[in-house]
Scaffold this active site. Structure first.
Site, mmCIF file in Angstrom:
data_model
loop_
_atom_site.group_PDB
_atom_site.id
_atom_site.type_symbol
_atom_site.label_atom_id
_atom_site.label_comp_id
_atom_site.label_asym_id
_atom_site.label_seq_id
_atom_site.Cartn_x
_atom_site.Cartn_y
_atom_site.Cartn_z
ATOM 1 N N HIS A 177 9.434 -24.836 -4.264
ATOM 2 C CA HIS A 177 10.847 -25.149 -4.138
ATOM 3 C C HIS A 177 11.776 -24.094 -4.707
ATOM 4 O O HIS A 177 12.995 -24.172 -4.566
ATOM 5 C CB HIS A 177 11.157 -26.498 -4.786
ATOM 6 C CG HIS A 177 12.202 -27.281 -4.047
ATOM 7 N ND1 HIS A 177 13.122 -26.668 -3.214
ATOM 8 C CD2 HIS A 177 12.470 -28.607 -4.005
ATOM 9 C CE1 HIS A 177 13.914 -27.596 -2.694
ATOM 10 N NE2 HIS A 177 13.546 -28.774 -3.157
ATOM 11 N N ASP B 200 13.359 -24.353 0.933
ATOM 12 C CA ASP B 200 14.075 -25.619 0.844
ATOM 13 C C ASP B 200 13.522 -26.625 1.854
ATOM 14 O O ASP B 200 12.742 -26.275 2.730
ATOM 15 C CB ASP B 200 15.579 -25.418 1.040
ATOM 16 C CG ASP B 200 15.879 -24.746 2.374
ATOM 17 O OD1 ASP B 200 16.869 -23.989 2.432
ATOM 18 O OD2 ASP B 200 15.117 -24.944 3.341
#
Lengths: 464, 373
Positions: A434, A438
């Protein structure tokens, strides 16, 4: 049976102690065995000498000890392995007892006829007593022995088990050699005894009405047999493949993972594979679903190259890898290995199948080389081949994404007309880093991958 | 003459009762000749174990004839790294097995006959067995010059070794087995029995290399089949029993209860490699990179096949000392094993900083370290 009488009248010790449990068909050449006994009542230390090996051999080299000082041995247990002139000889114990001394270290020369080990055989005061009786009776052992007139044979471990369960050894039937009592005999005895030990069922006192109906058969009350559990916890150091996994996963969890799951309708792909399987087999290759999954992933990575990237330790730079080296998690006898197929972007589905066959063969024989397991840029894990639907896979550094594929299951679904049809559904669970990826990117990649697999014909458009 | 094994029942009886069976037909009296239908070394070694552990050999010696697909067989107390080229064997798919008897390393293939003589411990006599083999060879070719040495080898023409011996002695039984070179691939034999590993210090039993020759080279009638037949006939004559060999299948669990487990045990890493007596490796390797050469020193202590201590040294500027120390300590506790090292090194590579030069040096070092396993 060879009986050796020890007439040491000054001591309390054992007039009828049988030291040599001669084996009826076993002949040995030495007529005399010197037994040195200590005058303590604790047990006697017997010097077990290295017996004649044959062919005039006078010395041997000790190569391996199977016991150490303090170990308990039974008659016929292996004590050590010695070597002489290309003959490897297993020396077995003649007695039951505890090893008290090893006379040689590994690689030392042992002499035939000289002591090899000292074995402490059991003291009779423990061996024949009914263990439920009070200590006061110990002094009466003499008379007790003569009354009983026989000796119970059992190893210290078995005696302990009997003692813990308050069992008289004399009441147990031994099924081992020479009537020896084995652990199984104690457990069988326990099983039989529970009927007598359990109190009568209270039901018989409070339900007199039952007695009226004579025709009703009383239901036998199930009896719980007390189980003698002798299992123990076991601690051992982590080595080998497990250590590898520890190292990899420790680093992996420094990456902030996020998960994204979806289901893929593989009905068309299942049909297609059925058609193509015989063609591949004719070319000598087993065709699974994996080549399709890999190729579709590579096509997806073309559009979303960030999923085929790598970040450095401090997340300062991102490297977009040119090659799609897609790894496949493999479960082998040793554990988890992840070999990868190199340059999937250049390979046809069939070429991927060839490479997968090769890697699977090497993986099963534990011969994967460094080149096969390094350089991966993206990974797929087909945990569905074992089972499962959803998973939460862990990314393998230095990669940034991974997908876990569940099992393909036939389930009912609605088609465009609203009718219920049978569909082959597989679930996919993605995990991504992350810090640089995204949710939207992952979702779009997954959708693209899914569309290639739900409609395999669309992959034709990308054929080069 | 070979007969298929239709006498399963008699075999079962022989096993179940530890006393000799009187009145049982031909096979039980005086001895047995068995021939294996398998070419799998582990299964055949398991048959030896089984017969040694379970059969009563009193007055009933047994001859077992067997051949294997390409395998290197090391003795009970030997060190495979010292005895053979494990890398080459991996490449060529040649198996490695450790037998339970002592002695040195041999190469087996279908051109090599194995003979095992099972007797009671009291009747154990290796020279007698070898003399029997020599008589059998001379029966086929009377002018053949074969002699037994006091090392219990068989020499052809006084200089070529055609047979090596090893044996196992237990509590009541013993066996003596030997090889016989008929038509073995001598090129494979010599390349595979040459160890490329340096710096090994150990007390393991060393092998004594010898010049070898195939019997077939001497006389092309001496094939494996002819020789096995002759030896069986000679054994039968000597013990006055029927000369028909009984074919047995080592994977038959009903005939040999428990044999599958014996064969499995012989294939475990713990048996083949883990039983190596403790040894140490102390060697230096060259790190060749971009026209510059550095020397790396590696020291490993191995016990029960596992690394107990490890030290890797390279010139300070080549790689940081912490990385070398990390590698050394990672190895401790691991098996001294090529594939396990590959896995571990791969895991460490994942955690290596991404500086390209450092990464490629690290990779080279890891590759070099693996070559000693």
């Amino acid at each position: 049976m060879h009986l050796i009488q020890m007439c040491s009248s000054a001591h309390v010790v054992k007039p009828k102690y049988t030291c040599l449990f001669g084996y009826s068909s076993f002949k040995f050449n030495h007529p005399h065995r010197l037994l040195r006994t200590t005058s303590s009542v604790n047990g006697q230390i017997i010097q077990f000498k290295l017996s004649d090996i044959g062919e005039g051999i006078t010395e041997v080299t000790v190569k391996e000890w199977y016991v150490k000082e303090g170990d308990t041995v039974s008659q016929f247990d292996s004590i050590c392995e010695v070597q002489s002139d290309k003959a490897s000889v297993t020396i077995t114990s003649r007695y039951d007892g505890i090893i008290r001394k090893l006379y040689y270290a590994v690689d030392q020369i042992a002499l035939v006829g000289k002591p090899l080990v000292d074995i402490e055989t059991e003291a009779l005061k423990d061996s024949e007593e009914d263990v439920v009786e009070t200590p006061a009776v110990f002094h009466d052992e003499h008379t007790h022995q003569e009354i009983k007139g026989h000796k119970t044979l059992a190893t210290p471990a078995v005696r302990r088990l009997a003692m813990e369960n308050n069992i008289k050894l004399s009441e147990v039937v031994g099924t081992g050699k020479d009537g020896r009592i084995l652990k199984e005999d104690i457990l069988n005895y326990l099983a039989k005894q529970t009927g007598a030990i359990l109190p009568p069922s209270p039901k018989s006192e409070i339900m007199p009405p039952l007695q009226k109906t004579e025709t009703v058969q009383p239901v036998p009350v199930p009896v719980l047999k007390p189980k003698a559990f002798t299992g123990k916890d076991r601690t051992e150091p982590i080595t080998g493949f497990e250590k590898t996994m520890v190292k990899t996963m420790t680093v992996a969890l420094k990456i902030p993972h996020f998960g994204y799951c979806d289901e893929v309708d593989l009905t068309q792909l299942v049909k297609l594979r059925e058609e193509l399987k015989p063609i591949a087999l004719a070319r000598g290759i087993k065709l699974s679903f994996m080549p399709f999954f890999l190729k579709a992933a590579s096509l997806g990575l073309m559009q979303f190259p960030i999923l085929n990237a790598s970040v450095d330790e401090n997340c300062q730079n991102i490297t977009y890898k040119a090659s799609h080296n897609i790894g496949i998690a493999m479960d082998t006898k040793q554990g988890l290995i992840v070999p990868n197929v190199k340059n999937v972007q250049l390979c046809s589905v069939f070429e991927i199948a060839i490479e997968l066959n090769r890697l699977q063969k090497l993986g099963s024989t534990n011969q994967l080389g460094t080149a096969d397991i390094t350089g991966g840029t993206f990974t797929l894990s087909n945990i569905g081949s074992i089972g499962g639907t959803y998973a939460k896979p862990v990314i393998l550094p230095p990669e940034v994404a991974i997908g876990a594929l569940g099992a393909i299951k036939a389930v009912p679904r609605f088609n465009e007309k609203g009718e219920v049809i049978k569909a082959q559904i597989m679930n996919v669970s993605w995990s991504a880093d992350h810090r640089i990826i995204d949710g939207a990117t992952m979702a779009r990649f997954s959708n693209l991958w899914k569309s290639y697999l739900e409609n395999p014909a669309s992959m034709l458009l990308e054929l080069k | 003459m070979l007969i298929p094994f239709s006498m399963k029942n008699c075999f079962q009886l022989l096993y179940n009762l530890k006393v000799p069976i009187a009145g049982l037909k031909n096979a039980a009296k005086g001895g047995l000749i068995l021939q294996s239908t398998s070419n799998n070394i582990y299964q055949n070694l398991a048959v030896e174990d089984w017969i040694h552990d379970h059969m009563n050999l009193e007055g009933k010696p047994i001859l077992f004839l067997w051949r294997n697909s390409p395998t290197v067989v090391i003795g009970r107390h030997q060190n495979p790294w010292q005895e053979c080229n494990l890398n080459l064997m991996r490449e060529k798919g040649i198996k490695l097995a450790r037998r339970r008897s002592g002695g040195g390393t041999v190469y087996h293939d279908m051109g090599n006959i194995n003979l095992t003589f099972f007797t009671t411990k009291t009747k154990y006599n290796r020279m007698e067995n070898l003399k029997l083999v020599i008589r059998a060879l001379n029966a086929v070719q009377p002018q053949l010059d074969v002699q037994a040495t006091d090392r219990l080898d068989l020499l052809l023409e006084g200089q070529f070794k055609i047979s090596g011996t090893a044996s196992k002695i237990g509590r009541t039984a013993a066996y003596h087995h030997c090889t016989l070179l008929c038509s073995t691939d001598r090129i494979a034999l010599s390349s595979v029995l040459k160890s490329p590993y340096h710096g090994i210090k150990s007390n393991a039993t060393p092998s004594v290399p010898s010049l070898v020759k195939n019997l077939l080279e001497n006389n092309n009638t001496l094939t494996c089949e002819v020789l096995m037949e002759s030896i069986a006939t000679e054994f039968a004559a000597y013990h006055q029993i029927d000369s028909n060999s009984i074919l047995i299948s080592p994977s038959d669990e009903t005939m040999f209860p428990g044999i599958k487990r014996k064969a499995e045990e012989l294939q475990t890493w713990e048996w083949i490699y883990g039983k190596t007596p403790k040894f140490s490796v102390n060697t230096s390797l060259n790190l060749l990179r971009e026209q510059s050469c550095s020397e790396m020193k590696i020291y490993v202590d191995v016990k029960n096949g596992r690394i107990e201590d490890c030290n890797i040294d390279a010139p300070g500027h080549w790689l940081p000392k912490e990385m070398l120390d990390k590698l050394s300590t990672s190895f401790i506790g691991n098996k001294f094993c090529h594939s396990e090292a590959t896995m571990l090194l791969n895991a460490l590579l994942r955690t290596c900083p991404k500086d390209h030069e450092l990464y490629s040096k690290w990779h080279l070092l890891c590759e070099k370290v693996k070559t000693i396993m």
